[in-house]
Every structure is written in structure tokens, then in C-alpha cells.
Write a protein that holds these residues in place. Structure first.
Motif, PDB file in Angstrom:
ATOM      1  N   MET A  23      -7.173   2.039  70.826  1.00 51.21           N
ATOM      2  CA  MET A  23      -8.548   2.485  71.038  1.00 51.21           C
ATOM      3  C   MET A  23      -9.425   1.397  71.635  1.00 51.21           C
ATOM      4  O   MET A  23     -10.219   1.646  72.550  1.00 51.21           O
ATOM      5  CB  MET A  23      -9.130   2.979  69.721  1.00 51.21           C
ATOM      6  N   LEU A  24      -9.265   0.180  71.128  1.00 49.45           N
ATOM      7  CA  LEU A  24     -10.129  -0.898  71.611  1.00 49.45           C
ATOM      8  C   LEU A  24      -9.782  -1.336  73.030  1.00 49.45           C
ATOM      9  O   LEU A  24     -10.640  -1.868  73.746  1.00 49.45           O
ATOM     10  CB  LEU A  24     -10.048  -2.083  70.653  1.00 49.45           C
ATOM     11  N   LEU A  25      -8.541  -1.114  73.461  1.00 53.45           N
ATOM     12  CA  LEU A  25      -8.173  -1.458  74.836  1.00 53.45           C
ATOM     13  C   LEU A  25      -8.983  -0.676  75.862  1.00 53.45           C
ATOM     14  O   LEU A  25      -9.196  -1.148  76.989  1.00 53.45           O
ATOM     15  CB  LEU A  25      -6.672  -1.197  75.061  1.00 53.45           C
ATOM     16  N   THR A  26      -9.459   0.512  75.503  1.00 56.64           N
ATOM     17  CA  THR A  26     -10.235   1.319  76.444  1.00 56.64           C
ATOM     18  C   THR A  26     -11.723   1.356  76.086  1.00 56.64           C
ATOM     19  O   THR A  26     -12.480   2.078  76.720  1.00 56.64           O
ATOM     20  CB  THR A  26      -9.689   2.763  76.479  1.00 56.64           C
ATOM     21  N   HIS A  27     -12.120   0.589  75.070  1.00 59.22           N
ATOM     22  CA  HIS A  27     -13.534   0.551  74.690  1.00 59.22           C
ATOM     23  C   HIS A  27     -14.294  -0.308  75.698  1.00 59.22           C
ATOM     24  O   HIS A  27     -13.938  -1.471  75.920  1.00 59.22           O
ATOM     25  CB  HIS A  27     -13.677  -0.028  73.280  1.00 59.22           C
ATOM     26  N   PRO A  28     -15.353   0.222  76.301  1.00 54.79           N
ATOM     27  CA  PRO A  28     -16.021  -0.510  77.382  1.00 54.79           C
ATOM     28  C   PRO A  28     -16.779  -1.754  76.927  1.00 54.79           C
ATOM     29  O   PRO A  28     -17.108  -2.610  77.759  1.00 54.79           O
ATOM     30  CB  PRO A  28     -16.986   0.532  77.957  1.00 54.79           C
ATOM     31  N   ASN A  29     -17.060  -1.887  75.625  1.00 50.56           N
ATOM     32  CA  ASN A  29     -17.882  -2.998  75.142  1.00 50.56           C
ATOM     33  C   ASN A  29     -17.087  -4.023  74.331  1.00 50.56           C
ATOM     34  O   ASN A  29     -17.694  -4.912  73.735  1.00 50.56           O
ATOM     35  CB  ASN A  29     -19.028  -2.474  74.275  1.00 50.56           C
ATOM     36  N   VAL A  30     -15.770  -3.864  74.290  1.00 48.55           N
ATOM     37  CA  VAL A  30     -14.951  -4.713  73.421  1.00 48.55           C
ATOM     38  C   VAL A  30     -13.833  -5.372  74.224  1.00 48.55           C
ATOM     39  O   VAL A  30     -13.174  -4.732  75.039  1.00 48.55           O
ATOM     40  CB  VAL A  30     -14.344  -3.890  72.262  1.00 48.55           C
ATOM     41  N   GLN A  31     -13.613  -6.650  73.949  1.00 46.92           N
ATOM     42  CA  GLN A  31     -12.455  -7.367  74.480  1.00 46.92           C
ATOM     43  C   GLN A  31     -11.605  -7.842  73.302  1.00 46.92           C
ATOM     44  O   GLN A  31     -12.107  -8.548  72.417  1.00 46.92           O
ATOM     45  CB  GLN A  31     -12.878  -8.579  75.313  1.00 46.92           C
ATOM     46  N   ILE A  32     -10.341  -7.427  73.262  1.00 44.67           N
ATOM     47  CA  ILE A  32      -9.429  -7.910  72.216  1.00 44.67           C
ATOM     48  C   ILE A  32      -9.021  -9.338  72.563  1.00 44.67           C
ATOM     49  O   ILE A  32      -8.410  -9.583  73.603  1.00 44.67           O
ATOM     50  CB  ILE A  32      -8.183  -7.018  72.100  1.00 44.67           C
ATOM     51  N   THR A  33      -9.368 -10.277  71.691  1.00 52.98           N
ATOM     52  CA  THR A  33      -9.078 -11.690  71.965  1.00 52.98           C
ATOM     53  C   THR A  33      -8.075 -12.292  70.994  1.00 52.98           C
ATOM     54  O   THR A  33      -7.582 -13.396  71.218  1.00 52.98           O
ATOM     55  CB  THR A  33     -10.375 -12.510  71.917  1.00 52.98           C
ATOM     56  N   SER A  34      -7.786 -11.568  69.899  1.00 53.29           N
ATOM     57  CA  SER A  34      -6.809 -12.084  68.940  1.00 53.29           C
ATOM     58  C   SER A  34      -6.141 -10.912  68.237  1.00 53.29           C
ATOM     59  O   SER A  34      -6.819 -10.005  67.749  1.00 53.29           O
ATOM     60  CB  SER A  34      -7.488 -12.991  67.915  1.00 53.29           C
ATOM     61  N   VAL A  35      -4.818 -10.940  68.216  1.00 60.37           N
ATOM     62  CA  VAL A  35      -4.039  -9.939  67.508  1.00 60.37           C
ATOM     63  C   VAL A  35      -3.191 -10.698  66.496  1.00 60.37           C
ATOM     64  O   VAL A  35      -2.408 -11.577  66.865  1.00 60.37           O
ATOM     65  CB  VAL A  35      -3.154  -9.126  68.476  1.00 60.37           C
ATOM     66  N   VAL A  36      -3.359 -10.368  65.216  1.00 65.63           N
ATOM     67  CA  VAL A  36      -2.888 -11.227  64.137  1.00 65.63           C
ATOM     68  C   VAL A  36      -1.868 -10.500  63.272  1.00 65.63           C
ATOM     69  O   VAL A  36      -2.061  -9.330  62.907  1.00 65.63           O
ATOM     70  CB  VAL A  36      -4.071 -11.687  63.254  1.00 65.63           C
TER      71      VAL A  36
END
Length: 349
Positions: A23-36
């Protein structure tokens, strides 16, 4: 212009975590910067989920609070119960906004938490800070919050089915019986006898009868809107499908109202809340009709013969019951349109 934020997802190799990534990969206001992931740190995410080969982060990070705080503004905790108790306070103290998808901060009573979850509750100061993010009911509490406790899947589908009529005082709150059925993904990605293919396939069974840990969470919500203590009978079942929850709810009205009046009560209550859809008379929702979406669909049948009202409520447990509602809470927290990044049409068939 919308504010852009950096997001970290802790517990990324579980079903809830990977749905958050989707979901966040296509969210226009969010950048995924860490996957833990504590169990898979240092390995490529695509090693666990080959369908995510093009994700922007190369390798999974370890649970390192200073590192995560340096990379992100908000962190989603899609962790097993008990983990958030330890790390959420550290994340908050580091200045991060936190959306906890586990059950560690949902219950306000330490005694209740310990009785149902069989473990000590988190520090009371942090439990008090946690805003319970049932968006359609308590969404006004979310904007500007630093810490959101995301509701469980069963509590979301059941509470949304009950809150309007409980708040209106139209039913006997001692009469509530809930018969809920979930797909196997609700148990998480871990292996066990109850989720083994040979045990689940061509099978249908009740589990945690009168002992499910989501029972007090639903009762807490209903008591809050009713202004008095509400208890109920809550039985959960596992069905041989991957996604979805259908909650069949039986209640006894104490105020004479027609089915059309009940339907109108729900439409008015959820007016302006785009993810709750009320069915027309004689139309009842099915899990396949919300699959992959953030919708909760609700239908009704008032039995004139017995005097009981049946409410049928459905969601996708991984979306509206977990990741989708977490993103919905992020939107409310940040002052964005509630539907941003969530305008998924259900996948059908």
C-alpha cells in the motif's frame, strides 16, 4: 501541497507488514526508507517475497532504533504481540510517530490485558498516550497524534457492525452474540497445526471459544460508545480461505424500529466515511466483495418472527483489519484526505 514523510515498517516479513509495503509503495505522500525484520536482517526482501523484487530498499534492516529514527519520520509496527511493548516506547522517545498494528496498546486496563493476553502490559504512561484508531468511530482523536494503536481485525469488523445501534440505545446490550469467521492469514505467517494445509483444507472449526483475546477490545469500544459496561458472547472460527472475515451478529432490539430505519441509522452514522458501505434491503455482503480493499460492508435482516436483528459485516482482515486501516490512520494523523493511497477496488472474483 501535501507533506511528504519517510516511513519504516518493522515486521516486514509477516503478512501485515508485506501488505503495508504494497500500500505504501503507491501512496503519493510516503517514501519507504526502512524495511525491518529481526529474523531476516541483512537479507534482500525479495528473498522472503519474490513479488517485491523492485522495492526501493535493497536489504532488510535490523531493529536498531537510532538507525530507524535517522531514516524515518513514522514507523509501522507490524510485529507479534509482546514485541511492541518493548520497542514502541523507544521509538516514541526517539521522536518517531508510531502506528502499532499489534495488540499491545489497545486495551486500557492492565488487568484486562494481562488476563486475556497472558503477559504483562506495557508501561502505563505509553498505554495512556496510545490513541485507539478505529477510524470511523474515533477518527476525530487521530489528527496530530504521535502514537496510534491500530484495531484488530475481528474488533474492526464487529465494532463497525455494532457501534451505530449500540450508541443509539436501540438494542439490549446484554443480548449481543457474535459468530465470526476468518481466513487463515489472520493467524499470521508462522506455521502451526491449526494453520497446516491438511488441517485447514476441507475443514471448518471454532477456536478460542469464549477465550479470544479480541473479546475485551470489542467490549471496550462498545462500552465507550454506550456509556456503560457492555459484554457479549464472541465465538471465532477458521475457514479454508486466505483472506476475509465475516461477522454475523445477533442482537435483540428494545426500541421498535423497522429494518429501513435501522439501515438509515447506519447510513447517517457513517456519512462522510467512505470505507463503510451499507447494503440495500435483502442484500448481504460476502468476503469476496471486499477482497484486497479497505471497505467494510454491512447488511441487515430484522426477523419479525423471533424479534432478533441479524447484522452481517465483512472486511479483508489484512487490509481494513490491519494494513489498510493503519494507512487510513496515517492519513488522518497527517491531515491528508482519508482515502489517500487506499482507493483500491475489491479484486473479483
Amino acid at each position: 501541497m501535501s507533506q511528504h514523510i519517510r516511513a519504516a515498517i518493522v515486521g516486514a516479513t509477516g503478512y501485515g507488514g508485506v501488505e503495508l509495503i504494497r500500500m505504501l509503495l503507491t501512496h503519493p505522500n510516503v517514501q519507504i526508507t526502512s524495511v525491518v525484520s529481526s529474523s531476516s536482517a541483512g537479507t534482500p526482501l525479495a528473498e522472503s517475497f519474490p513479488h517485491l523484487q523492485e522495492i526501493i530498499v535493497d536489504r532488510l534492516d535490523a531493529v536498531d532504533v537510532p538507525l530507524i529514527a535517522d531514516k524515518a519520520d513514522v514507523v509501522f509496527l507490524a510485529t507479534p504481540h509482546g514485541v511492541s511493548t518493548e520497542i514502541a516506547p523507544k521509538m516514541l522517545d526517539a521522536g518517531l510517530k508510531v502506528i502499532d498494528v499489534s495488540g499491545d496498546f489497545r486495551l486500557k486496563s492492565a488487568e484486562t490485558h494481562e488476563r486475556w493476553y497472558k503477559r504483562k502490559q506495557a508501561d502505563a504512561a505509553y498505554v495512556d498516550k496510545a490513541v485507539y484508531g478505529l477510524a470511523e468511530v474515533f477518527g476525530d482523536d487521530v489528527p496530530g497524534a504521535q502514537f496510534i494503536s491500530n484495531p484488530g481485525c475481528y474488533p474492526t469488523v464487529t465494532s463497525l457492525g455494532l457501534v451505530p445501534i449500540v450508541k443509539a440505545g436501540w438494542i439490549d446490550t446484554n443480548s449481543i452474540i457474535v459468530d465470526a469467521k476468518s481466513g487463515v492469514s489472520g493467524a499470521g505467517r508462522g506455521l502451526g497445526m491449526t494453520t497446516h494445509y491438511s488441517e485447514v483444507n476441507e475443514n471448518f472449526f471454532a477456536y478460542k471459544v469464549n477465550k479470544h483475546q479480541h473479546t475485551p477490545e470489542i467490549e471496550q469500544t462498545l462500552s465507550r460508545v454506550a456509556g456503560k459496561d457492555v459484554v457479549m458472547t464472541f465465538t471465532t472460527h477458521l475457514v479454508p480461505m486466505t483472506r476475509g472475515i465475516l461477522s454475523t451478529i445477533y442482537v435483540r432490539p428494545i426500541v421498535q424500529r423497522s429494518e429501513d430505519e435501522i439501515r438509515e441509522l447506519y447510513r447517517q452514522y457513517y456519512e462522510g466515511r467512505p470505507f463503510v458501505r451499507i447494503r440495500e434491503q435483502g442484500k448481504y455482503p460476502a468476503t469476496k466483495e471486499v477482497w484486497g480493499s479497505n471497505y467494510c460492508d454491512i447488511g441487515f435482516s430484522l426477523d419479525e418472527r423471533t424479534g432478533l436483528l441479524t447484522i452481517i459485516s465483512v472486511i479483508d482482515n489484512l487490509v481494513k483489519g490491519a494494513a489498510g486501516q493503519a494507512v487510513q490512520n496515517l492519513n488522518l494523523m497527517m491531515g491528508w484526505d482519508e482515502t489517500t493511497g487506499l482507493k483500491f477496488t475489491p479484486a473479483y472474483p
